[in-house]
Scaffold this motif. Structure first.
Motif, PDB file in Angstrom:
ATOM      1  N   ASN A 459       0.834  -1.197   0.000  1.00  0.00           N
ATOM      2  CA  ASN A 459       0.000   0.000   0.000  1.00  0.00           C
ATOM      3  C   ASN A 459       0.873   1.253   0.000  1.00  0.00           C
ATOM      4  OD1 ASN A 459      -2.487   1.414  -0.007  1.00  0.00           O
ATOM      5  ND2 ASN A 459      -3.367  -0.090   1.384  1.00  0.00           N
ATOM      6  N   GLY A 460       0.285   2.401   0.261  1.00  0.00           N
ATOM      7  CA  GLY A 460       1.051   3.643   0.227  1.00  0.00           C
ATOM      8  C   GLY A 460       0.345   4.725   1.019  1.00  0.00           C
ATOM      9  N   GLY A 461       1.036   5.825   1.266  1.00  0.00           N
ATOM     10  CA  GLY A 461       0.450   6.931   2.020  1.00  0.00           C
ATOM     11  C   GLY A 461       0.228   6.572   3.474  1.00  0.00           C
ATOM     12  N   PRO A 462      -0.762   7.197   4.121  1.00  0.00           N
ATOM     13  CA  PRO A 462      -1.023   6.945   5.545  1.00  0.00           C
ATOM     14  C   PRO A 462      -1.375   5.498   5.869  1.00  0.00           C
ATOM     15  CG  PRO A 462      -2.083   8.983   4.870  1.00  0.00           C
ATOM     16  CD  PRO A 462      -1.572   8.326   3.613  1.00  0.00           C
ATOM     17  N   ARG A 463      -1.859   4.745   4.888  1.00  0.00           N
ATOM     18  CA  ARG A 463      -2.214   3.345   5.128  1.00  0.00           C
ATOM     19  C   ARG A 463      -1.099   2.367   4.730  1.00  0.00           C
ATOM     20  NH1 ARG A 463      -7.346   1.471   6.485  1.00  0.00           N
ATOM     21  NH2 ARG A 463      -9.014   3.033   6.478  1.00  0.00           N
ATOM     22  N   THR A 464       0.110   2.849   4.547  1.00  0.00           N
ATOM     23  CA  THR A 464       1.225   1.942   4.260  1.00  0.00           C
ATOM     24  C   THR A 464       1.287   0.857   5.331  1.00  0.00           C
ATOM     25  OG1 THR A 464       2.507   3.675   3.179  1.00  0.00           O
ATOM     26  CG2 THR A 464       3.731   1.774   3.991  1.00  0.00           C
ATOM     27  N   CYS A 465       1.507  -0.368   4.911  1.00  0.00           N
ATOM     28  CA  CYS A 465       1.475  -1.527   5.812  1.00  0.00           C
ATOM     29  C   CYS A 465       2.457  -1.372   6.970  1.00  0.00           C
ATOM     30  CB  CYS A 465       1.805  -2.790   5.028  1.00  0.00           C
ATOM     31  SG  CYS A 465       1.866  -4.284   6.040  1.00  0.00           S
ATOM     32  N   LEU A 466       1.933  -1.411   8.194  1.00  0.00           N
ATOM     33  CA  LEU A 466       2.776  -1.313   9.383  1.00  0.00           C
ATOM     34  C   LEU A 466       3.640  -2.553   9.551  1.00  0.00           C
ATOM     35  CD1 LEU A 466       0.262   0.187  11.980  1.00  0.00           C
ATOM     36  CD2 LEU A 466       2.322   1.299  11.097  1.00  0.00           C
ATOM     37  N   GLY A 467       3.154  -3.674   9.051  1.00  0.00           N
ATOM     38  CA  GLY A 467       3.876  -4.934   9.231  1.00  0.00           C
ATOM     39  C   GLY A 467       4.837  -5.260   8.105  1.00  0.00           C
ATOM     40  N   LYS A 468       5.210  -4.263   7.312  1.00  0.00           N
ATOM     41  CA  LYS A 468       6.091  -4.506   6.164  1.00  0.00           C
ATOM     42  C   LYS A 468       7.401  -5.174   6.586  1.00  0.00           C
ATOM     43  CE  LYS A 468       8.570  -1.958   2.522  1.00  0.00           C
ATOM     44  NZ  LYS A 468       8.753  -0.624   1.901  1.00  0.00           N
ATOM     45  N   ASP A 469       8.070  -4.637   7.594  1.00  0.00           N
ATOM     46  CA  ASP A 469       9.344  -5.213   8.030  1.00  0.00           C
ATOM     47  C   ASP A 469       9.148  -6.608   8.611  1.00  0.00           C
ATOM     48  OD1 ASP A 469      10.697  -2.953   7.231  1.00  0.00           O
ATOM     49  OD2 ASP A 469      10.672  -2.017   9.209  1.00  0.00           O
ATOM     50  N   LEU A 470       8.047  -6.803   9.344  1.00  0.00           N
ATOM     51  CA  LEU A 470       7.751  -8.128   9.884  1.00  0.00           C
ATOM     52  C   LEU A 470       7.499  -9.127   8.762  1.00  0.00           C
ATOM     53  CD1 LEU A 470       5.383  -7.518  12.946  1.00  0.00           C
ATOM     54  CD2 LEU A 470       7.754  -8.288  12.983  1.00  0.00           C
ATOM     55  N   ALA A 471       6.802  -8.675   7.725  1.00  0.00           N
ATOM     56  CA  ALA A 471       6.512  -9.555   6.595  1.00  0.00           C
ATOM     57  C   ALA A 471       7.798  -9.989   5.900  1.00  0.00           C
ATOM     58  CB  ALA A 471       5.589  -8.842   5.606  1.00  0.00           C
ATOM     59  N   TYR A 472       8.689  -9.032   5.646  1.00  0.00           N
ATOM     60  CA  TYR A 472       9.971  -9.380   5.020  1.00  0.00           C
ATOM     61  C   TYR A 472      10.752 -10.346   5.909  1.00  0.00           C
ATOM     62  CZ  TYR A 472      10.158  -6.306   0.915  1.00  0.00           C
ATOM     63  OH  TYR A 472       9.953  -5.725  -0.318  1.00  0.00           O
ATOM     64  N   LEU A 473      10.747 -10.084   7.207  1.00  0.00           N
ATOM     65  CA  LEU A 473      11.484 -10.944   8.133  1.00  0.00           C
ATOM     66  C   LEU A 473      10.937 -12.366   8.106  1.00  0.00           C
ATOM     67  CD1 LEU A 473      13.584 -11.209  10.424  1.00  0.00           C
ATOM     68  CD2 LEU A 473      11.769 -10.549  12.023  1.00  0.00           C
ATOM     69  N   GLN A 474       9.626 -12.491   8.153  1.00  0.00           N
ATOM     70  CA  GLN A 474       9.018 -13.818   8.138  1.00  0.00           C
ATOM     71  C   GLN A 474       9.281 -14.530   6.804  1.00  0.00           C
ATOM     72  OE1 GLN A 474       4.903 -15.747   9.615  1.00  0.00           O
ATOM     73  NE2 GLN A 474       4.603 -14.107   8.166  1.00  0.00           N
ATOM     74  N   MET A 475       9.122 -13.813   5.707  1.00  0.00           N
ATOM     75  CA  MET A 475       9.344 -14.428   4.394  1.00  0.00           C
ATOM     76  C   MET A 475      10.794 -14.861   4.217  1.00  0.00           C
ATOM     77  SD  MET A 475       6.902 -12.319   1.722  1.00  0.00           S
ATOM     78  CE  MET A 475       7.617 -10.719   2.022  1.00  0.00           C
ATOM     79  N   LYS A 476      11.742 -14.017   4.634  1.00  0.00           N
ATOM     80  CA  LYS A 476      13.156 -14.366   4.527  1.00  0.00           C
ATOM     81  C   LYS A 476      13.497 -15.555   5.412  1.00  0.00           C
ATOM     82  CE  LYS A 476      16.015 -10.743   4.583  1.00  0.00           C
ATOM     83  NZ  LYS A 476      16.506  -9.388   4.954  1.00  0.00           N
ATOM     84  N   SER A 477      12.908 -15.591   6.601  1.00  0.00           N
ATOM     85  CA  SER A 477      13.160 -16.690   7.528  1.00  0.00           C
ATOM     86  C   SER A 477      12.698 -18.021   6.944  1.00  0.00           C
ATOM     87  CB  SER A 477      12.443 -16.410   8.856  1.00  0.00           C
ATOM     88  OG  SER A 477      12.660 -17.453   9.769  1.00  0.00           O
ATOM     89  N   ILE A 478      11.470 -18.045   6.407  1.00  0.00           N
ATOM     90  CA  ILE A 478      10.916 -19.285   5.863  1.00  0.00           C
ATOM     91  C   ILE A 478      11.610 -19.680   4.560  1.00  0.00           C
ATOM     92  CG2 ILE A 478       8.825 -20.349   4.932  1.00  0.00           C
ATOM     93  CD1 ILE A 478       7.232 -18.518   6.871  1.00  0.00           C
TER      94      ILE A 478
END
Length: 545
Positions: A459-478
């Motif tokens: 997403n973008g603007g004020p609704r940009t995903c708060l969990g973006k870093d968590l998502a990358y971390l989880q995806m990289k881990s798996i």
């Protein structure tokens, strides 16, 4: 014309003439409407809905084709309710993937483009007024509260711990059981179970262990799936229809009611348990927070908040990983570069003994150094965004940057899927899977795109995903854990196709055969250790054979 007892009666011929005149007037009006709109073909009374139905199996590619046909504009308008007085507002849909329009909608005129009443009504039974289904002050207070938690390193480390525990004790064992076996496994199902366990652990502090040997059924997980699927059905039909089905308790609305009863019961028990014994999970953290009036969040709001995070944290990461592994099966050259990077990092952090490398999943600091893997995951999201499109409601008349007039009461759909597939946005090689486009010239650093609205998978603007870093971390881990010990091969004849859903699920799953990987073969014993930092990847790729 005659009268019968004072009642005016029309001659049948007059009635027929009036009907023909009305039909002719409507067809002239419809013809003029069709000429003004630039979207797919429309039919009288039903608009472009038949085209949507006919192309439902490839709806996102169909939308991309329509946008591509508009050239650099990357915007078209269509009508789903071609009736006078309705067609230019409630019936009008503007579809775009133009980055300037996206920036206008998501940032510059954010307040003019909320979720809107139709979206909120459809999702209210499942998500209530949670962060993903609310606007205005309700959304803002949840956003501010969540932002304080999602920006902490502590939360990211907690995600890494939950993920690594599930990987080491369950995912690896299941993959080992299937190594070189005749039976295949649905990798998408494994990933859904794994990310569900992770997000439940992070949110509730309790791992439901849906990813376990034998792949057991879990009542809460099943009910949540059924409730999500039934909610999605509301978008396929006019709102009046699902409201009637809900009133009579039939069809998908009955399934939604029954599954929500299970979800509500589970959430009530979970909230009660957390109140009795608070922990460090997201639910416990929100219990300590206060709303705009200084009061603690009530139980129903806590339930909405928790379920919103579960929905966002499970489906998006697992769907992205499914398309990532499917792409690697087509591009073994990219897979090799990812594994080489993993081997390079582990050689620096764990020494030359490759047997030690596979004892534990990569830790938080090791994952941070996998820049090529992050580039490959980002390239996957460019071409296969987990949420392929989103819609907004137009509050007041507006004009988009490309000159498109959008009247109040109409809807705007922005196609995230199409953004990554437009030559006007990404160039001639837009359809090519090329992770190097996300790397610095020497390949040592991940570099986000300069124009943020060319990539809106988060997403973008004020609704940009708060969990973006968590998502990358989880995806990289798996991803790193699977590739460290195994390779996967698509089952011959298995058909991979998109499911018509709010998230880009694979309709038939991702059935694969699992093979062991000899990680030692990716390291030359005589080769000196690479310099500090991630492996430098060549900036050109070979086409897959």
């Amino acid at each position: 014309m005659a009268t019968d007892g004072g009642v005016l009666q029309l001659h049948p011929y007059a009635m027929a003439a009036a009907a023909v005149a009305l039909a002719s007037a409507y067809m002239v009006w419809f013809w003029a409407l069709s000429r003004r709109l630039s979207g797919p073909r429309m039919w009288p009374l039903v608009g472009s809905l038949p085209s949507v139905v006919l192309n439902r199996a490839r709806v996102h590619d169909w939308i991309a084709d329509n946008l591509r046909a508009t050239g650099d504009a990357a915007t078209y308008q269509t009508c789903i309710l071609p009736l006078p007085f309705l067609a230019r507002r409630q019936g009008l849909v503007t579809v775009t993937c133009n980055p300037r329009n996206l920036e206008h909608i998501l940032r510059a005129r954010f307040d003019n483009y909320p979720k809107g009443p139709m979206w909120q009504a459809s999702f209210h039974d499942l998500l209530g007024q949670g962060i993903f289904n609310s606007d205005g002050e309700t959304w803002l207070i949840q956003r501010k509260t969540a932002a304080l938690e999602f920006t902490t390193r502590t939360l990211r480390q907690a995600m890494a711990r939950w993920a690594n525990r599930s990987i080491k004790y369950r995912l690896w064992r299941i993959l080992d059981d299937h190594c070189n076996a005749a039976a295949s496994v649905d990798l998408q199902d494994l990933l859904l179970r794994l990310t569900f366990d992770n997000i439940c652990g992070l949110t509730f502090g309790k791992d439901p262990e849906t990813l376990s040997p034998g792949l057991p059924e879990n009542p809460f997980a099943n009910a949540f799936d059924e409730a999500t699927e039934a909610t999605m059905q509301r978008f396929l039909f006019p709102s009046l229809l699902w409201r009637i089905k809900k009133a009579f308790g039939v069809g998908s609305e009955r399934s939604l009611r029954d599954s929500l009863a299970v979800v509500d019961r589970h959430m009530t028990e979970t909230i009660a348990a957390r109140k009795a014994t608070p922990s460090d999970d997201l639910l416990s953290r929100f219990m300590k927070k206060r709303d705009s009036k200084g009061k603690a969040f009530p139980e129903d709001v806590l339930q909405w908040i928790a379920l919103n995070f579960v929905l966002a944290g499970r489906d998006t990461s697992s769907v992205a990983l499914s398309w990532f592994f499917w792409t690697l099966m087509q591009r073994r050259d990219v897979e090799r570069k990812v594994v080489l990077e993993i081997a390079s990092v582990l050689r620096e952090t764990r020494g030359d003994d490759t047997a030690r490398w596979t004892e534990e999943p990569l830790n938080f600091d090791e994952l941070e150094r996998l820049v090529y893997l992050k580039a490959a995951l980002t390239e996957t999201l460019r071409l296969y965004p987990s949420v392929p499109q989103d819609s907004k409601y137009v509050v007041a008349d507006d004009v988009l940057p490309d000159g498109t007039v959008v009247p109040a009461g109409s809807a705007i759909t922005y196609s995230i899927y199409s953004v990554g597939r437009m030559e006007s946005i990404w160039g001639k090689d837009c359809a090519e899977f090329r992770p190097e486009r996300w790397l610095s010239a020497d390949g040592s650093r991940f570099e986000p795109v300069k124009d943020a609205y060319r990539f809106v998978a988060f997403n973008g603007g004020p609704r940009t995903c708060l969990g973006k870093d968590l998502a990358y971390l989880q995806m990289k881990s798996i991803a790193s854990a699977v590739l460290l010990r195994n390779s996967v091969e698509l089952v011959p004849g298995h058909k991979v196709e998109q499911k018509m859903s709010l998230t880009l699920f694979m309709k038939n799953g991702l059935r694969v055969h699992v093979k062991p990987r000899d990680i030692a073969s990716y390291v030359e014993p005589s080769e000196p250790a690479p310099p500090q930092g991630s492996l430098v990847i060549p900036t050109t790729t070979a086409a897959a054979a």
